[in-house]
Every structure is written in structure tokens, then in C-alpha cells.
Write an enzyme that holds these catalytic residues in place. Sequence first.
Site, PDB file in Angstrom:
ATOM      1  N   TYR A  39     146.304  91.380  -4.114  1.00  0.00           N
ATOM      2  CA  TYR A  39     145.249  92.033  -4.883  1.00  0.00           C
ATOM      3  C   TYR A  39     145.692  92.303  -6.327  1.00  0.00           C
ATOM      4  O   TYR A  39     144.849  92.363  -7.231  1.00  0.00           O
ATOM      5  CB  TYR A  39     144.925  93.400  -4.245  1.00  0.00           C
ATOM      6  N   GLY A  40     146.990  92.495  -6.499  1.00  0.00           N
ATOM      7  CA  GLY A  40     147.496  93.059  -7.762  1.00  0.00           C
ATOM      8  C   GLY A  40     147.312  92.222  -9.002  1.00  0.00           C
ATOM      9  O   GLY A  40     147.540  92.691 -10.115  1.00  0.00           O
ATOM     10  N   CYS A  70     146.652 101.188  -0.254  1.00  0.00           N
ATOM     11  CA  CYS A  70     146.913 100.174  -1.274  1.00  0.00           C
ATOM     12  C   CYS A  70     146.647 100.832  -2.625  1.00  0.00           C
ATOM     13  O   CYS A  70     145.511 101.255  -2.893  1.00  0.00           O
ATOM     14  CB  CYS A  70     145.965  99.003  -1.031  1.00  0.00           C
ATOM     15  N   ASN A  71     147.672 100.946  -3.427  1.00  0.00           N
ATOM     16  CA  ASN A  71     147.492 101.575  -4.746  1.00  0.00           C
ATOM     17  C   ASN A  71     146.535 100.771  -5.614  1.00  0.00           C
ATOM     18  O   ASN A  71     145.776 101.322  -6.403  1.00  0.00           O
ATOM     19  CB  ASN A  71     148.839 101.681  -5.471  1.00  0.00           C
ATOM     20  N   THR A  72     146.606  99.450  -5.468  1.00  0.00           N
ATOM     21  CA  THR A  72     145.788  98.566  -6.302  1.00  0.00           C
ATOM     22  C   THR A  72     144.304  98.744  -5.977  1.00  0.00           C
ATOM     23  O   THR A  72     143.477  98.904  -6.883  1.00  0.00           O
ATOM     24  CB  THR A  72     146.219  97.099  -6.061  1.00  0.00           C
ATOM     25  N   CYS A 180     153.382 100.870  -5.242  1.00  0.00           N
ATOM     26  CA  CYS A 180     152.734  99.802  -4.471  1.00  0.00           C
ATOM     27  C   CYS A 180     153.311  99.890  -3.067  1.00  0.00           C
ATOM     28  O   CYS A 180     154.537  99.962  -2.900  1.00  0.00           O
ATOM     29  CB  CYS A 180     153.054  98.446  -5.092  1.00  0.00           C
ATOM     30  N   THR A 181     152.433  99.889  -2.071  1.00  0.00           N
ATOM     31  CA  THR A 181     152.926 100.104  -0.713  1.00  0.00           C
ATOM     32  C   THR A 181     153.809  98.953  -0.211  1.00  0.00           C
ATOM     33  O   THR A 181     154.652  99.156   0.654  1.00  0.00           O
ATOM     34  CB  THR A 181     151.754 100.355   0.261  1.00  0.00           C
ATOM     35  N   HIS A 182     153.617  97.768  -0.786  1.00  0.00           N
ATOM     36  CA  HIS A 182     154.486  96.647  -0.396  1.00  0.00           C
ATOM     37  C   HIS A 182     155.953  96.898  -0.788  1.00  0.00           C
ATOM     38  O   HIS A 182     156.854  96.270  -0.237  1.00  0.00           O
ATOM     39  CB  HIS A 182     154.041  95.353  -1.084  1.00  0.00           C
TER      40      HIS A 182
HETATM   41  N1  DGL Z   1     149.969  96.978  -1.380  1.00  0.00           N
HETATM   42  C1  DGL Z   1     149.190  96.981  -2.563  1.00  0.00           C
HETATM   43  C2  DGL Z   1     149.455  98.199  -3.428  1.00  0.00           C
HETATM   44  O1  DGL Z   1     149.839  99.232  -2.928  1.00  0.00           O
HETATM   45  C3  DGL Z   1     148.975  95.763  -3.386  1.00  0.00           C
HETATM   46  C4  DGL Z   1     149.676  94.508  -3.186  1.00  0.00           C
HETATM   47  C5  DGL Z   1     148.895  93.313  -3.694  1.00  0.00           C
HETATM   48  O2  DGL Z   1     148.112  92.811  -2.917  1.00  0.00           O
HETATM   49  O3  DGL Z   1     149.082  92.923  -4.850  1.00  0.00           O
HETATM   50  O4  DGL Z   1     149.265  98.168  -4.615  1.00  0.00           O
END
Ligand code: DGL
Length: 260
Positions: A39-40, A70-72, A180-182
Amino acid sequence: MKIAVFDSGIGGLSVLHLALKKFPKENFLYYADSDNVPYGIKTKEELVLLVDNAIKNMIKEDVKAIVVACNTATSAAIQKMREKYTIPLIGMEPAVKKAVDFYGNKRILVIATPVTVRGKKMQDLISKVDKEHLVDLIALPKLVNFAEQEIFENMEVEEYLSEEFRNIDFKNYSSIVLGCTHFNYFKDSLRKILPEHINILDGNEGTVNKLFLELKTNNILEENEEPKIEFYYSGRKVEDEENLKRLERYLKRLDFMLEI
Ligand code: DGL
């Protein structure tokens, strides 16, 4: 009913992992929008459509609250989604306030996706809590790809981090905030390349606490005898052995990350 935990991919499993410890008797639905990860690097408009679609899919599955883990997605879409849906939506907030409150004696580095770094939500948060201008931001989109491919602790990751941090003099920093949770999967790699005095903070606990308050206020906490967890990739329920095993490996890694 179920609590939905939603992310573009496997980052939100880190929030689910913590939520399971706090609410062992709740039913959960984990929804990874794996058709559309990452998503980012998408536009805000694209993200609003994707998040809207994911919420529609989750609502069909008898969920009582949705954690946007997801922060994004939180940055790009939660406000619009709150205007549209009445179901409780709990978002992420990078632990910038906590970092300033506890470690504001030195600089603070926030790492996140490009969307989160340039988003209005981040700018608002920083102007609210960073009165001394201590916070710096770096976008690390490649970490999302590494995490999705289960590449965690290797030379490639370490070289990428070292390269991105080349202009940061960590002597002047107290902490790093995972926006970012990842990025929760890289605590060991980060620990390896960062000086020992750097604190690593994430926003997961804040989100799980907000979830608790939301469930309590709405009187929808549950104690199920046989609580269940279901997984979805975009609109599809994950039922095949290979993918269930994949998700299990991530959850195992998160157990290990707790020791760091
Ligand atoms: N896990 C997502 C976050 O916390 C975004 C990762 C992504 O899809 O770019 O921002």
C-alpha cells in the site's frame, strides 16, 4: 462476533499477535489485502478505494469492530471510512508521542512507508507533539517487500538499512519509531545495526489499548469458549495448508521478536 484485523499484507499480524494475548477469548478475522500489497507506494485515492473495498468484505463476515492494523491505510483512508461506516474503526498511530515523552532528550527517528511519511496525519501528529523539532522521518518501502517475501535477517536487509541510515548519526538519537506494522519483523536486524542505546518503539500496544476501550465502551467484549481465528487474503478465505503454514511462520517469528 469477530474482531477484524486488517492490513495490506502480513504486517498487521503483529497487532493480531498482541491482541490475542490481551483478548484470548475473542474470535478474530485477519484480513490481508494481499492482491494489492504494498500500500505504501500507492496514491491516497487508490488507497481509499482499496480500504473501502476491504471494509465492505469484512463487514459481510459478521465483524463487530475493525482494527486498521496498517499505518498507511490509517493515514490515507480512516477519516473517510469513519464518515461512511458506523462500525468501530481503530487505527494505528506511530508511537511518536511516547518517544517524545520518554526519550525526548535526544533526536527521534520515525521509519514508515512513503504514504505515511508524507501524509497529513503524520504532519499533524508531529506538529502536535514535537515542539522541540526532534523528529526525523525516513521512508523504507523495501522493508515491506522483504517482509512479504519472508526475508528478514540477511545481508540484503542489513545493507539496505545501513544505506538508508547512512546520514543518521545515531549518537544524537535516543530512539527509533516503527511507523509501519511490517517493520516489527525486523527488530533483530535493527538491533544488530543500531547502537545499543537506541530504543525501538512500535504503536501496537496503543492500538490494542484503543481496541479494548472501544469494545468496553460499546459493551461488546466477548468470552468465547472456543475462540477462533480466520484468515482472508483479499476477499478469499485462506484454507489451504501452504498459506496457513505461511501465516503460522509469521506468528512464530513474532513470538521470537518479543524476546528482543
Ligand atoms: N503495514 C502497512 C503499514 O503499517 C503498510 C505496508 C505496505 O503495504 O506498504 O504502513
